[in-house]
Design a protein around this motif. Structure first.
Motif, PDB file in Angstrom:
ATOM      1  N   LEU A  11      34.502  24.707  44.064  1.00 44.94           N
ATOM      2  CA  LEU A  11      33.204  25.063  44.629  1.00 44.94           C
ATOM      3  C   LEU A  11      32.878  24.115  45.790  1.00 44.94           C
ATOM      4  CD1 LEU A  11      31.054  27.168  43.862  1.00 44.94           C
ATOM      5  CD2 LEU A  11      29.863  25.366  42.673  1.00 44.94           C
ATOM      6  N   ASP A  36      26.862  30.475  43.591  1.00 48.54           N
ATOM      7  CA  ASP A  36      27.321  31.219  44.764  1.00 48.54           C
ATOM      8  C   ASP A  36      26.433  30.915  45.969  1.00 48.54           C
ATOM      9  OD1 ASP A  36      25.011  32.643  44.247  1.00 48.54           O
ATOM     10  OD2 ASP A  36      26.040  34.404  43.478  1.00 48.54           O
ATOM     11  N   ASP A  94      24.571  32.548  49.067  1.00 49.61           N
ATOM     12  CA  ASP A  94      24.062  33.826  49.581  1.00 49.61           C
ATOM     13  C   ASP A  94      23.700  33.669  51.058  1.00 49.61           C
ATOM     14  OD1 ASP A  94      24.159  34.816  47.000  1.00 49.61           O
ATOM     15  OD2 ASP A  94      22.065  34.396  46.576  1.00 49.61           O
ATOM     16  N   LEU A 100      30.091  41.038  47.473  1.00 46.36           N
ATOM     17  CA  LEU A 100      30.259  39.890  46.565  1.00 46.36           C
ATOM     18  C   LEU A 100      31.718  39.432  46.624  1.00 46.36           C
ATOM     19  CD1 LEU A 100      28.178  41.205  43.515  1.00 46.36           C
ATOM     20  CD2 LEU A 100      27.388  40.183  45.655  1.00 46.36           C
ATOM     21  N   LYS A 115      34.915  36.290  46.656  1.00 48.69           N
ATOM     22  CA  LYS A 115      35.376  34.973  46.225  1.00 48.69           C
ATOM     23  C   LYS A 115      36.175  34.398  47.392  1.00 48.69           C
ATOM     24  CE  LYS A 115      39.228  37.127  43.804  1.00 48.69           C
ATOM     25  NZ  LYS A 115      39.929  37.366  42.561  1.00 48.69           N
ATOM     26  N   PRO A 159      32.372  31.370  45.304  1.00 51.37           N
ATOM     27  CA  PRO A 159      31.768  32.693  45.523  1.00 51.37           C
ATOM     28  C   PRO A 159      30.834  32.715  46.742  1.00 51.37           C
ATOM     29  CG  PRO A 159      31.594  32.043  43.220  1.00 51.37           C
ATOM     30  CD  PRO A 159      32.029  30.828  43.981  1.00 51.37           C
ATOM     31  N   LEU A 160      30.957  33.784  47.515  1.00 56.01           N
ATOM     32  CA  LEU A 160      30.133  33.968  48.711  1.00 56.01           C
ATOM     33  C   LEU A 160      29.577  35.385  48.684  1.00 56.01           C
ATOM     34  CD1 LEU A 160      29.131  33.322  51.640  1.00 56.01           C
ATOM     35  CD2 LEU A 160      31.385  34.075  52.431  1.00 56.01           C
ATOM     36  N   ASP A 161      28.262  35.510  48.719  1.00 59.20           N
ATOM     37  CA  ASP A 161      27.629  36.833  48.767  1.00 59.20           C
ATOM     38  C   ASP A 161      27.125  37.077  50.182  1.00 59.20           C
ATOM     39  OD1 ASP A 161      28.142  36.838  46.103  1.00 59.20           O
ATOM     40  OD2 ASP A 161      26.054  36.738  45.441  1.00 59.20           O
TER      41      ASP A 161
END
Lengths: 164, 60
Positions: free
Chosen positions: A6, A41, A43, A89, A91, A96-98
């Motif tokens: 992360l 994540d 955003d 959504l 990865k 994680p990246l939204d």
């Protein structure tokens, strides 16, 4: 892709390196304002201007972005996906990246821009984030049960901020 | 105010009203104040470290 470490800063740095126009929203935005929120994540609302989408796609290549949603898992995002109002959504190697075409009740990058501030996210990296009042207002528009807890903290953060 | 032996004792400055530690809805305000004492870059580091710690505890 190995299990991603992360690293929100690495994702932000990659987007900035490609001159992507985006606004940080969600939990990371709240935390940058001082809210005690934990999120897993990042955003962001991105500009859906064609030139920006091209830059964004290159940044996503560097980040080895793939969908993390069932049905689309491990597929690469395409330009047409990024051009939509929907939420992608993903990865990435930084976690994680939204990517949000719009947020709340249809707020686009252009609409949100006047309600943003620039912050130093580390090592001189300037990123544009939604202002705290705007983040609260937009979260209220579509608040789920989970969001209600975050809203309590965000409102208290705003109150503490206004006392300073 | 007078001391036990009648000595005058300097009046203490009025204690500042203590800031509440929690809001009525249970939010820990001391943590928010601490976060706000950090720079945005430091806040991002705190967030990342917290999230990584939770993921490690979950075995992810």
């Amino acid at each position: 892709m190995n299990r991603p470490r992360l690293d929100f800063l690495a994702i932000l740095r990659t987007l900035a390196a490609h001159d992507v126009d985006f606004i940080v929203v969600g939990g990371v935005c709240g935390a940058l304002h001082g809210a005690t929120i934990t999120t897993f994540d990042l955003d962001v609302v991105h500009s859906r201007e064609p030139e920006n989408l091209g830059r964004l796609l290159k940044a996503l290549d560097d980040l080895e972005a793939r969908y993390r949603t069932p049905g689309k898992a491990s597929r690469k995002p395409k330009l047409s996906h990024l051009a939509s109002e929907g939420h992608q959504l993903l990865k990435t190697i930084g976690g994680p990246l939204d990517l949000l075409g719009t947020v709340g009740e249809g707020h686009s990058y252009e609409k949100l821009l006047p309600e943003t501030v620039e912050v130093n996210a580390g090592k001189g990296l300037k990123v544009r984030v939604l202002s705290l009042p705007a983040l609260i207002r937009i979260k209220q528009e579509t608040a789920t049960e989970k969001d209600k807890l975050a809203l309590l903290i965000l409102r208290r953060t705003l109150k503490e901020k206004s006392r300073k | 105010m007078a001391g036990k032996k009648g000595k005058a004792v300097a009046a203490r400055p009025k204690a500042r009203a203590a800031k509440p530690t929690h809001s009525k809805d249970g939010v820990d305000l001391t943590l928010i104040r601490w976060m706000m004492s950090l720079t945005p870059a430091e806040r991002l580091q705190v967030l990342q470290n917290n999230a990584r710690s939770i993921l490690r505890l979950r075995g992810e």
